[in-house]
Design an enzyme around this catalytic site. Structure first.
Site, PDB file in Angstrom:
ATOM      1  CE1 TYR A 117      -3.640   2.663   0.849  1.00  0.00           C
ATOM      2  CE2 TYR A 117      -1.803   3.656   2.016  1.00  0.00           C
ATOM      3  CZ  TYR A 117      -3.056   3.761   1.460  1.00  0.00           C
ATOM      4  OH  TYR A 117      -3.729   4.951   1.507  1.00  0.00           O
ATOM      5  CD  GLU A 205      -6.042   4.637  -1.115  1.00  0.00           C
ATOM      6  OE1 GLU A 205      -6.042   4.620   0.129  1.00  0.00           O
ATOM      7  OE2 GLU A 205      -7.083   4.515  -1.788  1.00  0.00           O
TER       8      GLU A 205
END
Length: 399
Positions: A117, A205
């Protein structure tokens, strides 16, 4: 402002971020052609809407269908795209109403060794951007934070210097990257940061960022939000905006120079000043009501803007009462009262209207409203206004 995944990946590629090859298409036949042009054994068809969780999302028309699917041939790509396009996809982020899919991304498959992530946001406490990283990719970061907060790493970013080499090495070690992964990260991570800073992003993101078979980092997904306040620096954003993905009332308000956010309550709020708007909503909640919106007309609203603000409020079928809470600072309360009267007479009101005025020429403004003969409920202060609008709303709901 949000953009689609395919747009975010195109932007990231300009900065040197490694992204999968792919094409965004708007028809099933075009999806088949895109698969052929990719010349791969496997591809992924991904619904393009402004919401995450598409891989777990379901379609209203076919609950067995998912928003992200693997395909092995042009025929499969055409079939899957046809089952997505024009259909309504419901995810954890869309709400039960879902979003209609108007285009899909056909993207080359890849070998996935690991999932990470990576995300960038502005940290208000630090007063600077921060790069968030975790070795647990492919999962909502909120879930990771709740279950394993120690698995999330934060690296503050100097907006003038960007991401420094020592920070790349530190993150690579924390993420458990090998030599090939660290070499790829030395390009990938600074490029993400440059994109975030240059493009005035409020969120960037990549979840998941994958480590491929040869150790290369690849942006398998991409989500970018821009800071609307920087729009004047980026005229190209106009071409990236998808109005179909935005709340129609919010688009309409923006065109009129109003700040409007639709909420899920039943009391419409017309206020001047963001701070006053937040206080108004807080007091409505305190007294048992629920705001239907945040609407800030600003300090210099005229009759046209106030009328349009009322039109937007009354177009929401959930609104059962309206509270106008205005502080006349730059603008006199008499001017505000005249605008309210003109707007009321122009539109007519089918729900109770509570008005609280304060500030310059407030006595004269209140007198204008009282002598207008209109069905306006006057309030003396903010608490009085909140109580009266909640009571009026409850009475209207039970009538």
């Amino acid at each position: 402002m949000k953009i689609h995944e395919y747009q975010a990946k195109a932007l990231l590629a300009r900065y040197g971020v490694e992204v999968p090859r792919g094409e965004a298409v708007e028809s099933a036949a075009a999806a088949a052609e895109a698969f052929r042009r990719l010349n791969v054994a496997h591809a992924v068809v991904k619904a393009q809407i402004h919401a995450g969780g598409r891989g777990k999302g379901t379609f209203v028309e076919n609950p067995a269908q998912r928003g992200v699917q693997l395909v092995d041939s042009p025929g499969d790509a055409e079939k899957v795209a046809g089952a997505m396009l024009g259909k309504t996809l419901v995810t954890a982020q869309t709400g039960p109403q879902g979003r209609m899919v108007r285009r899909v991304l056909v993207e080359a498959g890849c070998v996935i060794r690991r999932e990470l992530y990576l995300g960038l946001v502005v940290d208000r406490n630090r007063g600077k951007p921060v790069l968030i990283a975790s070795a647990e990719g492919g999962v909502e970061i909120e879930t990771v934070a709740a279950r394993h907060p120690e698995a999330i790493f934060h690296e503050p970013i100097d907006p003038w210097a960007g991401l420094r080499n020592f920070q790349v090495r530190k993150l690579a070690k924390k993420l458990g990257l090998d030599a090939a992964g660290e070499k790829s990260a030395a390009v990938f991570l600074p490029a993400l940061v440059r994109c975030f800073l240059d493009q005035d992003c409020s969120l960037l993101e990549i979840n998941p960022t994958v480590v491929t078979g040869d150790g290369t980092l690849l942006a398998l997904d991409a989500k970018i939000n821009f800071d609307d306040n920087a729009a004047y620096r980026h005229p190209e954003w106009t071409d990236w905006r998808d109005l179909n993905e935005e709340e129609p009332a919010e688009v309409r308000a923006q065109a009129a120079g109003l700040s409007y956010v639709k909420l899920d309550g039943n009391i419409g709020c017309l206020v001047n000043g963001a701070g006053l708007a937040m206080s108004t909503m807080d007091l409505i909640m305190l007294h048992g009501g629920k705001p239907a919106n945040f609407l800030d007309v600003g300090g210099g609203a005229d009759v046209r803007q106030v009328t349009e603000a009322f039109r937007i409020l009354l177009s929401d079928s959930n609104v059962q009462a309206v509270l106008v809470n205005i502080f006349g600072g730059i603008m006199r309360c008499t001017t505000i009262a005249e605008a309210l009267i003109a707007a009321y007479q122009s539109l007519g009101f089918h729900v109770p209207l509570v008005v609280r005025l304060e500030g310059t020429e407030v006595a004269a403004g209140r007198e204008l409203l009282e002598k207008s003969g209109l069905n306006i409920i006057a309030a003396n202060d903010l608490t009085d206004a909140a109580r009266k609008v909640v009571a009026a709303c409850n009475a209207a709901a039970s009538a």
